[in-house]
Every structure is written in structure tokens, then in C-alpha cells.
Design a protein around this motif. Structure first.
Motif, short mmCIF file in Angstrom:
data_model
loop_
_atom_site.label_atom_id
_atom_site.label_comp_id
_atom_site.label_asym_id
_atom_site.label_seq_id
_atom_site.Cartn_x
_atom_site.Cartn_y
_atom_site.Cartn_z
N SER B 57 38.23 38.23 49.63
CA SER B 57 37.16 37.25 49.85
C SER B 57 36.46 36.89 48.54
CB SER B 57 36.14 37.80 50.85
OG SER B 57 35.46 38.89 50.26
N PHE B 58 37.05 37.33 47.41
CA PHE B 58 36.40 37.04 46.13
C PHE B 58 36.40 35.57 45.79
CE2 PHE B 58 36.66 36.39 41.52
CZ PHE B 58 35.41 36.87 41.17
N GLY B 59 37.51 34.90 46.06
CA GLY B 59 37.58 33.47 45.73
C GLY B 59 38.21 33.27 44.37
N ASP B 60 37.83 32.20 43.70
CA ASP B 60 38.50 31.77 42.48
C ASP B 60 37.55 31.87 41.28
OD1 ASP B 60 40.03 30.62 40.58
OD2 ASP B 60 40.29 28.69 41.62
#
Lengths: 115, 283
Positions: B57-60
Motif C-alpha cells: 500500500s506504499f504507492g509510488d
């Protein structure tokens, strides 16, 4: 087929929501200072576990809001565990929230008629 | 676990080297990830599952870098204030762009329809997601400029320097590129219907996944130009000079090469695609 439809739907919804990240965060800070994970968690809970704000999106939003003087930040003094950075909404931030909320309400009314 | 999450962040930011705020950024993000990991563990997840859910769920990281770039973005989202007369507005815009340029900033998502930005220094400017229909960039320096998902219908780039510029997923229909320098410029997944390239310098230019049907490159010299996965239906190269031009998955069968001059390699490649090469001269 149904599964695909739901996936696409979720994707679009999340894109739509992302555009409102700044306002969502300002809204959460209206009720008091909060730290990063607290914000993520509140978004998840308040959306009935349907929307996960990812770290990168939240963090870039926080930096943008901070740069625009809509929020300020400070490191907490946790006695145990790691230290956390807290965010506090400024007067500018409150104004921005009210304006954005007003705009959204207006847009929502229009869309309700059109969609 | 702190070490494992720390390593994850180090890897996520590795492509960006040692940028100034790196320690501060990773410190805060690490604390967020740890909070999340601890919370998931408390909910009964195993170490592995909690770790996976946390990093997934960290993302970019790129999204963060965009926000941290040395100069913060100018407030491009603010609508352009109507000026009393066009001249003033033009001055304001020019000044804004000049400043933005000096802070190597970006002004994405801007509404600049019909704006006159001719003769401006806009090198490396980022116009992504901007509304630029009918805008004028004549004779401007747009070296390395980025136009991603920009609306550029009828925009004018005559005599502009677009070396290394990129147009990605943009609408450039009726775009006017006469005498523009398009050296190493890239057009990708863009609509170019009715665009005019008369006299433009086409060296190392790339056209990818774009519809070039009906466009004219008549009498032009194309050197090292690449056409990839692009539609070339009735695209005209009459009396053009094609040197080291590549046609990849572009089906030039219906393109017009009458009177064109080309090198052997380009000729051979076109021959393979069953393009009509009657009236072509091999240089």
C-alpha cells in the motif's frame, strides 16, 4: 466478467478520490492534529474500509499542503516507540477546506442532475 | 522488521540518489510504515502478511519526488486572471513562465487556451495535463519540454525549438509545426490529424502509436526518424528524402513515396513491408 467490472469501477473511483486527497486530509485535520498513519487509518475507517490512501499519495499531499502553508508540522515527543510527525491545520488551511468543500457540494449537485 | 522496512524504503528511493530531504523523508515514511505494520500485527496478521500489506500500500515514490523537486511547483492550478488587455496578460504569463523556468519548476494542469507564448524561453517546461488549445508557441525555446496528456488542438509551434520535447497521449490535431526544430522529439500515442510539419527539422524524431494518416511530409528530409506502431494510411512522403528511417509495425503499405529519395536500408525495409516504391530513387 463481473469481477473485471468491479475492478475497473474501483480503479476509477480511486482516481476520482485521489483528486480530493488534499481536501480529505484538511477535513481530517479540522478536528485536531494527526500523524501520518493516523490519517491513512481514518480514511480507511471513515470510508467503510473501501478506500486505502497509499503512503506516497498521502505524503506528497502533506508536503504540498505544508508548502502552501495550509498545514504545519512538528515531531511529537513519544516516550516509547518511534517518534511521529504531526500535522496541524492553519487558518489558511481551514479557509481552503471550506472553499473546496463548497465547490465540491456545488459540483455534486450538478452531477446529481446530470448523471 | 524496522530494518526490513528501512531496506524497502531505501530501494524505493534508490533511483533518486541522495536528494537533500532524503533522510527526513525516509524517517517520516518509515515511522508511518512501522505504525501500519504494528497495527496489522495487532489485528492478527502474520509477520509476512503484515509486511506484504504494508509495502503493497506504499504507492509510488515518484509521486513524492514530484512534490519534493528542488523548486516547488508554481501555483499553476490557479486560474489565469483576465487582464485588462491581451498585452498585459501576455506579459504576466511570460514573466510567470520565465520565473518557473528559472526554478526548473513545472506548471502542469494549467488552462492556457489561446494564450500567446511566442518567443518565450520555455526549455524543459512541463505542460502536462494542460489545456492549450489554440495556444501559440511560435519561435519559443521548448527544448526538452514535456506535453503529457495535454490538449493542444490547433496549437502553433512555428519556428519553435522542440528539440528533445515529448508529446505523450496528447491531442495535437491541427497542430502547426512549420519550420519547427523537432530533433529527437517524441510523439507518442498522440492524435496528429491535420497537423502541419512543413519545413520542420525531422532528425531522430520518433512517432509512436500515433495516427499519422493523411499527413504530409512532402519535400522534407527525414533523418533517423522512427515510425513505430503508427498508422501511415495515405501519409505522404512525396519528393521527400528518407535517410536511416525506421518503420516498425507501422504498415506503410498505403503511404505515398512517389518521387522520394532514400538510402538502401530504408528502401529495403520498406520493400519488405510491400510499400509502393515505384518512382523512388535510391541514394
Amino acid at each position: 466478467m463481473l469481477y473485471t467490472a468491479i475492478m475497473i469501477d474501483k480503479h476509477i473511483t480511486s482516481d476520482l478520490l485521489r483528486g480530493h486527497t488534499d481536501t480529505i486530509i484538511l477535513g481530517l485535520l479540522m478536528s485536531g492534529d494527526k500523524y501520518g498513519y493516523e490519517i491513512t487509518k481514518l480514511v480507511y475507517e471513515k470510508s467503510d474500509q473501501t478506500y486505502q490512501l497509499n503512503e506516497a499519495t498521502m505524503y506528497s499531499s502533506l508536503k504540498r499542503l505544508e508548502h502552501d502553508s495550509r498545514i504545519t508540522s512538528y515531531w511529537g515527543d513519544e516516550t516509547q516507540g518511534g517518534r511521529r510527525k504531526y500535522y496541524r491545520i492553519t487558518e489558511d488551511g481551514r479557509t481552503a477546506y471550506r472553499v473546496n468543500k463548497h465547490n465540491w457540494d456545488a459540483a455534486k449537485r450538478i452531477l446529481e442532475h446530470l448523471l | 522488521m524496522e530494518q526490513k522496512l528501512h531496506t524497502f524504503l531505501e530501494q524505493a528511493f534508490a533511483p533518486y540518489g541522495n536528494f537533500p530531504a532524503r533522510a527526513e523523508v525516509t524517517k517520516e515514511l518509515l515511522s508511518n510504515l512501522q505504525d501500519k505494520y504494528t497495527d496489522l500485527k495487532r489485528q492478527g496478521l502474520s509477520d509476512d502478511d503484515a509486511y506484504r500489506a504494508t509495502v503493497e500500500s506504499f504507492g509510488d515514490a515518484a509521486e513524492i519526488m514530484e512534490q519534493l523537486s528542488p523548486a516547488q511547483p508554481v501555483k499553476a492550478e490557479r486560474p489565469v486572471q483576465p487582464a485588462a488587455d491581451g498585452g498585459t496578460l501576455r506579459q504576466i504569463m511570460k514573466e510567470a513562465f520565465r520565473q518557473a523556468k528559472h526554478s526548473s519548476s513545472r506548471f502542469a494542469s494549467t488552462d492556457l487556451r489561446q494564450t500567446d507564448l511566442s518567443d518565450s524561453d520555455l526549455a524543459a517546461a512541463d505542460f502536462s495535463f494542460s489545456a492549450l488549445q489554440g495556444a501559440t508557441f511560435d519561435a519559443s525555446d521548448l527544448t526538452g519540454a514535456v506535453f503529457t496528456a495535454a490538449a493542444l488542438t490547433g496549437a502553433r509551434f512555428e519556428e519553435a525549438n522542440l528539440a528533445g520535447a515529448s508529446f505523450i497521449a496528447s491531442d495535437v490535431q491541427e497542430g502547426r509545426f512549420a519550420n519547427a526544430n523537432l530533433t529527437d522529439a517524441t510523439f507518442k500515442a498522440s492524435a496528429l490529424k491535420g497537423a502541419n510539419f512543413t519545413g520542420a527539422a525531422l532528425r531522430g524524431t520518433t512517432f509512436m502509436e500515433s495516427d499519422l494518416s493523411g499527413l504530409s511530409f512532402d519535400n522534407q528530409t527525414l533523418t533517423g526518424v522512427t515510425f513505430e506502431r503508427s498508422s501511415l494510411k495515405r501519409t505522404s512522403f512525396k519528393n521527400a528524402k528518407l535517410m536511416d528511417v525506421t518503420f516498425r509495425h507501422s504498415d506503410p503499405k498505403e503511404a505515398v513515396f512517389e518521387g522520394a529519395t532514400m538510402d538502401k536500408v530504408t528502401y529495403a525495409m520498406l520493400k519488405n513491408t510491400k510499400a509502393d516504391l515505384s518512382g523512388v530513387t535510391i541514394a
